[in-house]
Enzyme design. Structure first.
Site, PDB file in Angstrom:
ATOM      1  N   ASP A  85     -20.928  20.117  19.088  1.00 21.29           N
ATOM      2  CA  ASP A  85     -20.311  20.671  17.874  1.00 21.29           C
ATOM      3  C   ASP A  85     -20.980  21.947  17.393  1.00 21.29           C
ATOM      4  OD1 ASP A  85     -22.732  19.655  16.768  1.00 21.29           O
ATOM      5  OD2 ASP A  85     -21.745  19.356  14.850  1.00 21.29           O
ATOM      6  N   GLU A  86     -21.784  22.567  18.250  1.00 24.92           N
ATOM      7  CA  GLU A  86     -22.639  23.641  17.745  1.00 24.92           C
ATOM      8  C   GLU A  86     -22.828  24.722  18.801  1.00 24.92           C
ATOM      9  OE1 GLU A  86     -26.451  21.963  16.826  1.00 24.92           O
ATOM     10  OE2 GLU A  86     -27.369  23.939  16.653  1.00 24.92           O
ATOM     11  N   ASP A 102     -21.371  25.314  13.357  1.00 25.31           N
ATOM     12  CA  ASP A 102     -21.734  23.892  13.439  1.00 25.31           C
ATOM     13  C   ASP A 102     -20.686  23.079  12.678  1.00 25.31           C
ATOM     14  OD1 ASP A 102     -24.921  22.182  13.088  1.00 25.31           O
ATOM     15  OD2 ASP A 102     -22.900  21.353  13.167  1.00 25.31           O
TER      16      ASP A 102
HETATM   17  P1  TTP Z   1     -25.180  17.478  13.737  1.00 26.29           P
HETATM   18  O1  TTP Z   1     -24.484  18.795  13.791  1.00 26.29           O
HETATM   19  O2  TTP Z   1     -26.660  17.470  13.640  1.00 26.29           O
HETATM   20  O3  TTP Z   1     -24.647  16.629  12.509  1.00 26.29           O
HETATM   21  P2  TTP Z   1     -23.175  16.489  11.943  1.00 26.29           P
HETATM   22  O4  TTP Z   1     -22.235  17.429  12.605  1.00 26.29           O
HETATM   23  O5  TTP Z   1     -22.790  15.051  12.009  1.00 26.29           O
HETATM   24  O6  TTP Z   1     -23.355  16.853  10.430  1.00 26.29           O
HETATM   25  P3  TTP Z   1     -23.629  18.282   9.762  1.00 26.29           P
HETATM   26  O7  TTP Z   1     -23.683  19.285  10.876  1.00 26.29           O
HETATM   27  O8  TTP Z   1     -22.471  18.488   8.833  1.00 26.29           O
HETATM   28  O9  TTP Z   1     -24.916  18.141   9.032  1.00 26.29           O
HETATM   29  O10 TTP Z   1     -24.801  16.630  15.009  1.00 26.29           O
HETATM   30  C1  TTP Z   1     -23.517  16.677  15.596  1.00 26.29           C
HETATM   31  C2  TTP Z   1     -23.121  15.325  16.127  1.00 26.29           C
HETATM   32  O11 TTP Z   1     -24.091  14.876  17.080  1.00 26.29           O
HETATM   33  C3  TTP Z   1     -23.062  14.257  15.074  1.00 26.29           C
HETATM   34  O12 TTP Z   1     -21.800  14.203  14.444  1.00 26.29           O
HETATM   35  C4  TTP Z   1     -23.407  13.007  15.824  1.00 26.29           C
HETATM   36  C5  TTP Z   1     -24.284  13.470  16.952  1.00 26.29           C
HETATM   37  N1  TTP Z   1     -25.699  13.143  16.665  1.00 26.29           N
HETATM   38  C6  TTP Z   1     -26.267  12.001  17.240  1.00 26.29           C
HETATM   39  O13 TTP Z   1     -25.602  11.290  18.003  1.00 26.29           O
HETATM   40  N2  TTP Z   1     -27.552  11.675  16.937  1.00 26.29           N
HETATM   41  C7  TTP Z   1     -28.326  12.428  16.095  1.00 26.29           C
HETATM   42  O14 TTP Z   1     -29.490  12.087  15.835  1.00 26.29           O
HETATM   43  C8  TTP Z   1     -27.735  13.601  15.512  1.00 26.29           C
HETATM   44  C9  TTP Z   1     -28.544  14.454  14.577  1.00 26.29           C
HETATM   45  C10 TTP Z   1     -26.432  13.911  15.830  1.00 26.29           C
HETATM   46 MG    MG Z   2     -22.696  19.435  12.887  1.00 27.11          MG
END
Ligand code: TTP
Ligand code: MG
Length: 357
Positions: free
Chosen positions: A105-106, A11
């Site tokens: 991203d995951e 992630d």
């Molecule tokens: P996440 O992997 O949940 O969050 P992140 O990568 O920003 O942070 P981290 O993993 O370090 O905690 O989500 C990935 C991307 O998806 C995030 O950068 C933006 C998008 N996203 C949204 O558009 N809305 C949301 O509610 C969430 C949770 C994420």
């Molecule tokens: Mg993330």
């Protein structure tokens, strides 16, 4: 040899925000939020600098700026995020084809058997994190364990830029101390319901019988019972590229008249075409399938050198196939149309957030 699987969950850290800080150096080290804006809209994500102030994903802009007055709002650039997503996925595929993307991203990777014949999943996770950094100048966190639930939980433990391994003998202790609202698959509503029953962490969940969990939470109760014990048999499901798109119908009564068959084919095209558009799958070959009253099934195809994208053309070719086989069109009890032979590199849709249940 153990028969345990080796699963990695990767992630990216503060994904959209990190991409913006990478591309605009003036944003580095600053509290930024991607999306929304002060007056309207919500935050998609925030840089770790902004998270210190409590700024979170899905937070309204006005609330975010209240928590963090120096917050800088940045407009999202989805094309760039998709490109990074492609880059990291091609790194994953260097190790295994068992890659299940959960978001841009995951992803989960099953590396039990892998293309590099590496024995230690942790070494693979290290290499992948390094390659992601080399290629994108962005950091990712990784979790390594023997199932999806634990790998997912592990990747969050040392965010950002962390690598966490949960070995089989460590799982029980890890879960016992895990706060119930952190369990993947336990949403906000379920978490507060559980807390109402005195379930605050894994060790509390462990005390409940399967019967009681199912009667309280329905089918999800099975999942909660299992994850409390570190059990998760879900396999890593790769996004397999579609090979064809078909619509077929078994008829209520056999069709004998050619014009009835043409009418029916029109109805099938009416179904087929929106389906092609929705799945963004178009190919060069159209196949007519028909079955007669003796249950003999035949297919007839027509191909073009180009991708069939026009509804009008697909319809005309379908009727042409019926006409060319008019002598076989007797007592028809099944009719179908299939589009196949898509040019290579048609991308599978990048799975939305999928729930585990
Ligand atoms: P996440 O992997 O949940 O969050 P992140 O990568 O920003 O942070 P981290 O993993 O370090 O905690 O989500 C990935 C991307 O998806 C995030 O950068 C933006 C998008 N996203 C949204 O558009 N809305 C949301 O509610 C969430 C949770 C994420
Ligand atoms: Mg993330």
């Amino acid at each position: 040899m153990s028969d345990l699987r080796k699963i990695i969950h990767i992630d990216m850290d503060a994904f959209y925000a990190s991409v913006e800080q990478r591309d605009f150096p003036e944003l580095r080290g600053k509290a930024i939020a991607v999306g929304g804006g002060e007056k309207r809209g919500v935050t998609t994500t925030a840089s770790y600098e902004a998270r210190k102030f409590g700024v979170r994903s899905a937070m309204p802009g006005w609330q975010a700026i209240k928590l963090c007055p120096e917050l800088i709002f940045v407009k999202p650039r989805f094309d760039v995020y998709r490109e990074v997503s492609r880059q990291i996925r091609s790194i994953f595929f260097e190790y295994t084809d068992l890659v299940e993307p959960m978001a841009l991203d995951e992803a989960y990777l099953d590396v039990t058997v892998n293309k590099k014949n590496m024995a230690i999943a942790t070494d693979i996770a290290k290499e992948i994190r390094q390659k992601i950094y080399d290629v994108t100048q962005l950091t990712a966190s990784a979790g390594v364990s023997y199932n999806k639930f634990l790998a997912k939980m592990a990747s969050g433990v040392q965010k950002p830029n962390g690598l966490t391994v949960i070995k089989p003998h460590q799982a029980a202790a890890f879960i016992e101390n895990l706060a119930i609202e952190k369990f993947y698959g336990v949403g906000k509503v379920t978490a507060s319901k559980m807390q109402g029953f005195g379930i605050h962490k894994g060790s509390d969940l462990l005390k409940w019988s399967k019967t009681d969990l199912v009667s309280l939470f329905g089918k999800a109760g099975h999942y909660y019972y299992d994850i409390a014990r570190g059990i998760d048999h879900r396999t890593v499901e790769p996004d397999r590229p579609r090979k064809s798109y078909a619509v077929e119908r078994t008829l209520d009564e056999n069709l004998t008249q050619l014009n009835d068959i043409h009418d029916y084919i029109d109805g099938i095209v009416d179904k087929l075409y929106p389906g092609l558009k929705k799945s963004q799958y178009f190919g060069k070959t159209l196949t007519l399938k028909f079955r007669d009253r003796h249950f003999v099934t035949r297919t007839r195809s027509v191909s073009r050198t180009y991708v069939l994208e026009s509804e009008h053309e697909i319809r005309a070719l379908s009727h042409q196939l019926v006409n060319e086989n008019a002598d076989l069109m007797k007592d028809i009890r099944l009719l179908g149309l299939t589009i196949s032979n898509a040019p290579e590199k048609q991308e599978g849709q990048a799975g939305q957030m999928r729930l585990p249940l």
